[in-house]
Design a protein around this motif. Structure first.
Motif, PDB file in Angstrom:
ATOM      1  N   ALA A   1       0.825  -1.211   0.000  1.00 38.91           N
ATOM      2  CA  ALA A   1       0.000   0.000   0.000  1.00 38.91           C
ATOM      3  C   ALA A   1       0.857   1.258   0.000  1.00 38.91           C
ATOM      4  O   ALA A   1       0.607   2.211  -0.755  1.00 38.91           O
ATOM      5  N   LEU A   2       1.896   1.283   0.831  1.00 35.71           N
ATOM      6  CA  LEU A   2       2.763   2.462   0.920  1.00 35.71           C
ATOM      7  C   LEU A   2       3.514   2.698  -0.394  1.00 35.71           C
ATOM      8  O   LEU A   2       3.583   3.833  -0.889  1.00 35.71           O
ATOM      9  N   THR A   3       4.050   1.642  -0.970  1.00 39.79           N
ATOM     10  CA  THR A   3       4.802   1.777  -2.213  1.00 39.79           C
ATOM     11  C   THR A   3       3.899   2.211  -3.359  1.00 39.79           C
ATOM     12  O   THR A   3       4.304   3.012  -4.219  1.00 39.79           O
ATOM     13  N   SER A   4       2.662   1.694  -3.397  1.00 45.29           N
ATOM     14  CA  SER A   4       1.714   2.105  -4.435  1.00 45.29           C
ATOM     15  C   SER A   4       1.437   3.599  -4.355  1.00 45.29           C
ATOM     16  O   SER A   4       1.304   4.284  -5.373  1.00 45.29           O
ATOM     17  N   PHE A   5       1.368   4.121  -3.130  1.00 46.71           N
ATOM     18  CA  PHE A   5       1.112   5.549  -2.931  1.00 46.71           C
ATOM     19  C   PHE A   5       2.253   6.387  -3.513  1.00 46.71           C
ATOM     20  O   PHE A   5       2.024   7.464  -4.084  1.00 46.71           O
ATOM     21  N   LEU A   6       3.476   5.888  -3.391  1.00 44.69           N
ATOM     22  CA  LEU A   6       4.646   6.629  -3.880  1.00 44.69           C
ATOM     23  C   LEU A   6       4.912   6.386  -5.364  1.00 44.69           C
ATOM     24  O   LEU A   6       5.631   7.165  -6.002  1.00 44.69           O
TER      25      LEU A   6
ATOM     26  N   ILE B   1      11.906  -2.272 -12.035  1.00 45.28           N
ATOM     27  CA  ILE B   1      12.321  -2.388 -10.636  1.00 45.28           C
ATOM     28  C   ILE B   1      11.306  -3.220  -9.859  1.00 45.28           C
ATOM     29  O   ILE B   1      11.662  -4.090  -9.053  1.00 45.28           O
ATOM     30  N   GLY B   2      10.023  -2.964 -10.111  1.00 49.62           N
ATOM     31  CA  GLY B   2       8.977  -3.723  -9.437  1.00 49.62           C
ATOM     32  C   GLY B   2       9.044  -5.205  -9.754  1.00 49.62           C
ATOM     33  O   GLY B   2       8.912  -6.054  -8.859  1.00 49.62           O
ATOM     34  N   ALA B   3       9.260  -5.541 -11.023  1.00 50.44           N
ATOM     35  CA  ALA B   3       9.331  -6.951 -11.421  1.00 50.44           C
ATOM     36  C   ALA B   3      10.516  -7.657 -10.767  1.00 50.44           C
ATOM     37  O   ALA B   3      10.409  -8.793 -10.311  1.00 50.44           O
ATOM     38  N   VAL B   4      11.649  -6.970 -10.710  1.00 51.27           N
ATOM     39  CA  VAL B   4      12.835  -7.554 -10.078  1.00 51.27           C
ATOM     40  C   VAL B   4      12.568  -7.818  -8.592  1.00 51.27           C
ATOM     41  O   VAL B   4      12.920  -8.887  -8.056  1.00 51.27           O
ATOM     42  N   CYS B   5      11.937  -6.862  -7.910  1.00 49.43           N
ATOM     43  CA  CYS B   5      11.641  -7.045  -6.482  1.00 49.43           C
ATOM     44  C   CYS B   5      10.630  -8.174  -6.260  1.00 49.43           C
ATOM     45  O   CYS B   5      10.750  -8.940  -5.294  1.00 49.43           O
ATOM     46  N   LEU B   6       9.646  -8.279  -7.149  1.00 51.54           N
ATOM     47  CA  LEU B   6       8.698  -9.383  -7.052  1.00 51.54           C
ATOM     48  C   LEU B   6       9.410 -10.725  -7.128  1.00 51.54           C
ATOM     49  O   LEU B   6       9.193 -11.627  -6.308  1.00 51.54           O
TER      50      LEU B   6
ATOM     51  N   ILE C   1       5.323  -5.518  -5.572  1.00 44.87           N
ATOM     52  CA  ILE C   1       3.901  -5.465  -5.923  1.00 44.87           C
ATOM     53  C   ILE C   1       3.450  -4.011  -6.095  1.00 44.87           C
ATOM     54  O   ILE C   1       2.768  -3.661  -7.062  1.00 44.87           O
ATOM     55  N   GLY C   2       3.835  -3.150  -5.145  1.00 42.20           N
ATOM     56  CA  GLY C   2       3.409  -1.748  -5.198  1.00 42.20           C
ATOM     57  C   GLY C   2       3.941  -1.014  -6.401  1.00 42.20           C
ATOM     58  O   GLY C   2       3.209  -0.262  -7.072  1.00 42.20           O
ATOM     59  N   LEU C   3       5.214  -1.202  -6.715  1.00 38.48           N
ATOM     60  CA  LEU C   3       5.806  -0.515  -7.871  1.00 38.48           C
ATOM     61  C   LEU C   3       5.275  -1.068  -9.180  1.00 38.48           C
ATOM     62  O   LEU C   3       4.943  -0.321 -10.110  1.00 38.48           O
TER      63      LEU C   3
END
Length: 394
Positions: free
Chosen positions: A318-323, A339-344, A374-376
């Protein structure tokens, strides 16, 4: 700096709040039941293979009909289809909460999936339709922040209701919350302009796509139990391939009335976003299913404690989606999505090392990285996909 034309009016803010509530309800519904399955299993004297269909059945119907729901929203008006879908979702939520056996519950959940499949694409279209030009990234950020909050609240709410009241209240609470979203939407979101000549649904396309996706998704789910080389599973894969091939041929023949218009099929940006979402969702939803199971059955957590245990994923999500909206505007879609895919992938790789002696604190780093991914990823890929097509097809 935000220009005067990009500032949101009071009506736009209220409309976006209604969309956020709708997203929160759908997202909460996906995760709140994950911690309640053991209690449902015990109440109905069932087994995990059967009760998993409470989640799987909903996901199957939702996944099969969401393309049809999007087409109906573009044809008949997003607000209208949203209200129809929300009504179905609410009615069958109540029936699920009053279920007398596990099969009634599974059937009600499947019909809730019809409502969700009508609601979700309409929400996407209305959200981006409410935003002024230049603020598109806010749409993806808002949707996924609400989804993250719903996913985060879901396990906690579901666990609390299951432990202190009954799992049935998970469904019954959908009634007042969804009614609020419907009322605000009806009051503040303008009805779509009528588009003459577009109200002809491609029924043959709907049938072929539904058969193809249902056969594919069911075979992927049942293959682990029946064996990938069993005649039934091989037959379902063959049926899926034939139905999807016929669907493609039908779509070429019907032209402008196609369920998936030709310019969508040939839009490389949209296709890339869709394929990336498909692959990353296999990671995300696997985590939602198995992490609570591990906490409940291996670590001995209660339902509410398992829900709280998911906070490193869902809270960070939720926090990352906000940013993510501001990052999207500064860095662009490719950088943020990558970046999001790599973190996932990294988060799930870390969590893949779970074993009998794993403690909860051993899981936290993997869950945090997964939540960032997930958020990114989802907020940015949503904006990239929606803005890649014409606004009439959003």
């Amino acid at each position: 700096m935000i220009s005067e034309k990009q500032r949101l009016s009071r009506v736009q803010v209220l409309g976006l709040c209604a969309m956020a509530i709708a997203v929160l309800v759908i997202a909460n519904d996906f995760t709140s039941l994950s911690v309640a399955l053991p209690a449902i299993e015990a109440e109905f004297s069932s087994d995990v293979t059967t009760v998993q269909w409470i989640i799987t059945g909903y996901a199957l119907v939702f996944g099969v009909l969401i393309v049809t729901g999007g087409r109906l929203a573009d044809m008949f008006g997003r607000r209208r289809i949203f209200l129809v879908g929300a009504s179905l979702f609410t009615v069958f939520s109540v029936l699920a909460g009053l279920a007398t056996d596990v099969w009634m519950l599974i059937a009600a959940r499947g019909l809730m999936g019809v409502g969700g499949a009508l609601m979700w694409p309409a929400v996407l279209g209305m959200t981006y339709g409410l935003l002024p030009p230049g603020r598109e990234a806010l749409g993806g950020s808002l949707i996924m922040t609400a989804a993250g909050m719903g996913n985060a609240i879901g396990p906690l709410l579901g666990g609390a209701l299951t432990d202190y009241f009954s799992w049935r209240w998970i469904f019954l609470l959908n009634l007042p919350v969804t009614l609020i979203a419907m009322l605000v939407t009806w009051r503040v979101v303008a009805a779509d302009e009528k588009r003459p000549g577009e109200r002809h649904l491609d029924y043959s396309g709907v049938v072929m796509l539904s058969i193809g996706l249902l056969a594919l998704l069911y075979s992927l789910d049942a293959g682990t139990d029946q064996g990938w080389s069993s005649p039934v599973i091989l037959g379902l894969f063959a049926l899926s391939a034939v139905a999807l091939l016929v669907f493609a041929l039908v779509e070429r023949r019907v032209g402008a009335r196609a369920l998936v218009p030709r310019d969508i099929f040939t839009n490389p940006a949209f296709l890339a976003a869709s394929m990336a979402t498909l692959l990353m969702s296999a990671i995300f939803f696997a985590a939602l299913l198995y992490l609570p199971q591990f906490m409940t059955k291996q670590l001995g957590y209660s339902a509410i404690r398992s829900g709280a245990g998911l906070l490193p994923v869902m809270g960070v999500f939720a926090l990352t989606s906000f940013l993510a909206g501001s990052l999207y505007e500064r860095l662009g879609a490719k950088v943020v999505v990558s970046i999001g895919a790599v973190c996932l992938a990294l988060g799930m790789f870390i969590l893949s090392s779970l074993h009998l002696s794993t403690t909860y604190f051993d899981m936290v780093p993997g869950m945090v990285i997964l939540g960032i991914g997930i958020g990114l990823f989802y907020s940015s890929i949503t904006t990239a996909a929606i803005t890649a097509v014409d606004s009439a097809q959003a």
